[in-house]
Scaffold this active site. Structure first.
Site, short mmCIF file in Angstrom:
data_model
loop_
_atom_site.label_atom_id
_atom_site.label_comp_id
_atom_site.label_asym_id
_atom_site.label_seq_id
_atom_site.Cartn_x
_atom_site.Cartn_y
_atom_site.Cartn_z
N HIS A 1 -10.03 1.85 0.06
CA HIS A 1 -8.58 1.66 0.05
C HIS A 1 -8.20 1.09 -1.31
CE1 HIS A 1 -4.56 0.98 1.02
NE2 HIS A 1 -4.66 0.26 2.13
N HIS B 1 -2.83 7.59 6.53
CA HIS B 1 -3.17 6.40 5.74
C HIS B 1 -4.63 6.05 6.04
CE1 HIS B 1 -2.20 2.99 3.31
NE2 HIS B 1 -2.35 2.10 4.26
N CYS C 1 0.82 -1.22 0.00
CA CYS C 1 0.00 0.00 0.00
C CYS C 1 0.85 1.27 0.00
CB CYS C 1 -0.94 0.00 1.19
SG CYS C 1 -1.95 -1.49 1.22
#
Lengths: 374, 237
Positions: A304, A269, A136
């Site tokens: 996400h 995040h 990620c």
């Protein structure tokens, strides 16, 4: 120190094409999650994701390329010095799914970096090409590498592209890992219970000041500094103390020669998982203390997107600095008490020059990028 | 642009021709074929409790990192200099990807394996290395379709040059995938070097753009390893 300018960018998210619709949707707390139509979800913990609606009609195996193609419609110009960095976690994973389902070897030409191959031809890239995989933190790692290339005089211009699609492969995995919310994504909320996946693609063009002037481009912001560090703790769970993220942020602040209290805003995040968010909150307190600026996450709105999330967040952070507005956190209802004073359900005005974006990924990698308003 | 001298402190590999490290090998080859069985005993320090969970790509990477670090004399679990891990691959985690999706298909996802899914990102292999040795530097995998197997090493040298790390483990890791790979010129195997900057004269130099071996641009991984073995010990710190 060389100024690393953002000279151009574009993105596709579940809200549609471009950063205007993304920015407006964020400010009005629109949630882009939709019922998944491209595969059966009855055995998974959720049935929604931040899907790009028009990809549902695209045949299986062609969605990833179709997503990239949407961005290629713009007349992007490259030259002999343009380096291409791509970032993705699973590239065109649907080809892999098809391979397993059909076992037809000749039907599959799977490559872990088909995006790079596609873009080299599509954009007529003549210089070097690399595909970065750092989970990620893939896109943010690619961006900081691009900045290093320019700062060290390897080239004067780098295009960073990042993309990932919502696939059954990835969706089933996050469902099995029990990190997917059965409800919705609520970053930094006391009742958060997991992430919602999304898909996105984007690119960002970085160049030095000389090239910016030569090409008569307007700077959209500056990548001021960066840091990257590993947790050395666990491959899928964050270090509870967030030591890797702390190091990444400290390195970025030190490189920028700015104090923690000069940051105007933090794009966290903020996945909405229990462990990620509590780790980030602890780190932000550790690093910023009483000087913690407003914190937000866009994953409650678009989900996400994994590989490209860091790039989409740089686009939003640069917009945030230019507009001097912090977007609210979509999905947030009852903030974690530890960060209550720093997150908001409404847009907030800011007055500042620097933004921090952070990403953390499987494998224990953490990145921090500091953006400067022009 | 100034030239940077790069000291190769050690190196290790697993290829179809066997297992080796720079300090005790006369030659290096990377043929087609099957890799040696990836057993935990091949680790130079005690076997990992998590060994049974690892996919073959991670096992190959972890064993090769341990060989390279032992060759460099730094394979104990201790506070290291900021160490980066940069590895290139072609098929990456394709093997475990296939195994994972085989757990998804039969029951429409009901039996999807979280343990297998955890290793479907190629950089998780780097995470396993960083956990075992306490490495806190940058870590990334460079996926490539081209037959050039030196991308990871060049990327690692660049990260040293940038000052993002004080030491780097860099190389190539590609196991036999159970599906058609994109280029048969990319051989199966894992090859890692442990490198850091040095003020002394060195075989490897970086001129800001290209990695040079003995003044010449490196042509491929096999030739580079041959040169390094031929000149071993010449530049040890």
């Amino acid at each position: 120190m060389t100024n690393i300018h953002i000279s151009d960018y574009d993105c596709v998210t579940c809200f549609g094409d471009g950063d205007d619709i993304l920015w407006k949707s964020l400010l009005t707390k629109v949630c882009g999650f939709k019922q998944i139509r491209r595969f059966e979800t009855k055995n998974y913990v959720n049935c929604v994701a931040g899907c790009v609606a028009e990809l549902d009609a695209v045949p299986h195996g062609q969605r990833f390329t179709a997503l990239l193609e949407k961005l290629c419609r713009r007349n992007l110009r490259t030259d002999a010095n343009t380096v291409l960095l791509t970032a993705t976690t699973k590239d065109n994973i649907e080809l892999h799914e098809r391979y397993v389902r059909t076992s037809k070897r000749d039907s599959c030409n799977f490559s872990a970096c088909s995006m790079a191959d596609f873009l080299v031809k599509r954009l007529d890239i003549k210089c070097s090409v690399h595909n970065v995989n750092a989970a990620c933190a893939s896109a943010s790692t690619a961006i900081l590498w691009a900045a290093e290339m320019i700062e060290n005089g390897e080239t004067d211009e780098v295009m960073v592209w990042a993309a990932d699609i919502v696939s059954e492969f990835v969706f089933s995995g996050f469902s099995a890992l029990k990190v997917m919310s059965p409800n919705t994504s609520r970053p930094f909320d006391v009742n958060r219970d997991g992430l919602i996946l999304g898909e996105a693609a984007g690119y960002i063009v970085l160049m030095n000041e000389e090239k910016l002037l030569q090409k008569n481009k307007t700077s959209l912001g500056i990548i001021k500094s960066w840091g990257i560090s590993s947790d050395a703790h666990h491959i899928t769970a964050p270090d509870r103390q967030g030591r890797g993220l702390q190091r990444a942020i400290h390195n970025a602040l030190e490189k920028a020669s700015i104090r923690a209290d000069t940051l105007a805003v933090i794009n966290g995040h903020g996945t909405g998982t229990v462990h990620n968010d509590v780790m980030e909150i602890a780190v932000f307190h550790q690093v910023f203390g009483d000087a913690m600026p407003p914190v937000y996450s866009i994953k409650g709105a678009i989900g996400h997107s994994l590989g490209p999330c860091g790039l989409i967040e740089v686009i939003v952070a640069s917009r945030s600095l230019r507009e001097q507005i912090v977007p609210p956190i979509t999905g947030l209802q009852k903030p974690e008490p530890e960060i209550d004073a720093h997150v908001s359900m409404e847009p907030q005005r800011i007055d500042g020059t620097y933004a921090l974006t952070t990403n953390s990924g499987f494998g224990g990698i953490n990145t921090a990028l500091v953006l400067e308003k022009v | 642009m100034s030239t940077v001298n790069i000291a190769v402190m050690g190196g290790g590999w697993i290829t179809a021709s066997g297992i080796g490290c720079m300090s005790n090998s006369e030659s290096f080859s990377m043929p087609e074929g099957t890799l040696p069985e990836l057993r935990p005993e091949l680790l130079t320090t005690k076997p990992d409790q998590r060994w049974g969970r690892l996919d073959n790509y991670s096992k190959a990477g972890l064993i090769t990192a341990s060989l390279a670090l032992k060759d460099a004399g730094i394979d104990t679990i201790e506070a290291h200099k900021t160490t980066a891990i940069i590895v290139s691959t072609v098929t990456g985690s394709a093997d475990v990807d296939r195994k994972y999706f085989h757990t998804v298909v039969p029951q429409m996802g009901l039996l999807a394996s979280p343990n297998l899914f955890a290793y479907t990102l190629p950089n998780c292999m780097l995470g396993e290395i960083s956990i075992r040795y306490g490495f806190t530097g940058p870590a990334m995998v460079l996926s490539q379709a081209a037959p050039d197997m030196t991308n990871g090493i060049i990327g690692g040298v660049k990260f040293l040059h940038y000052g993002l790390c004080e030491r780097v483990i860099a190389g190539y890791c590609n196991i036999e995938a159970s599906m058609d790979s994109v280029d048969t010129e990319c051989k199966p195997g894992a090859v890692f070097l442990v490198m850091q900057k040095t003020n002394k004269k060195s075989l490897l130099t970086f001129n800001g753009c290209e990695l040079l071996c003995n003044g010449s641009k490196i042509s491929d991984l096999v030739n580079l390893m041959g040169e390094l073995i031929h000149n071993r010990f010449a530049e040890l710190l």
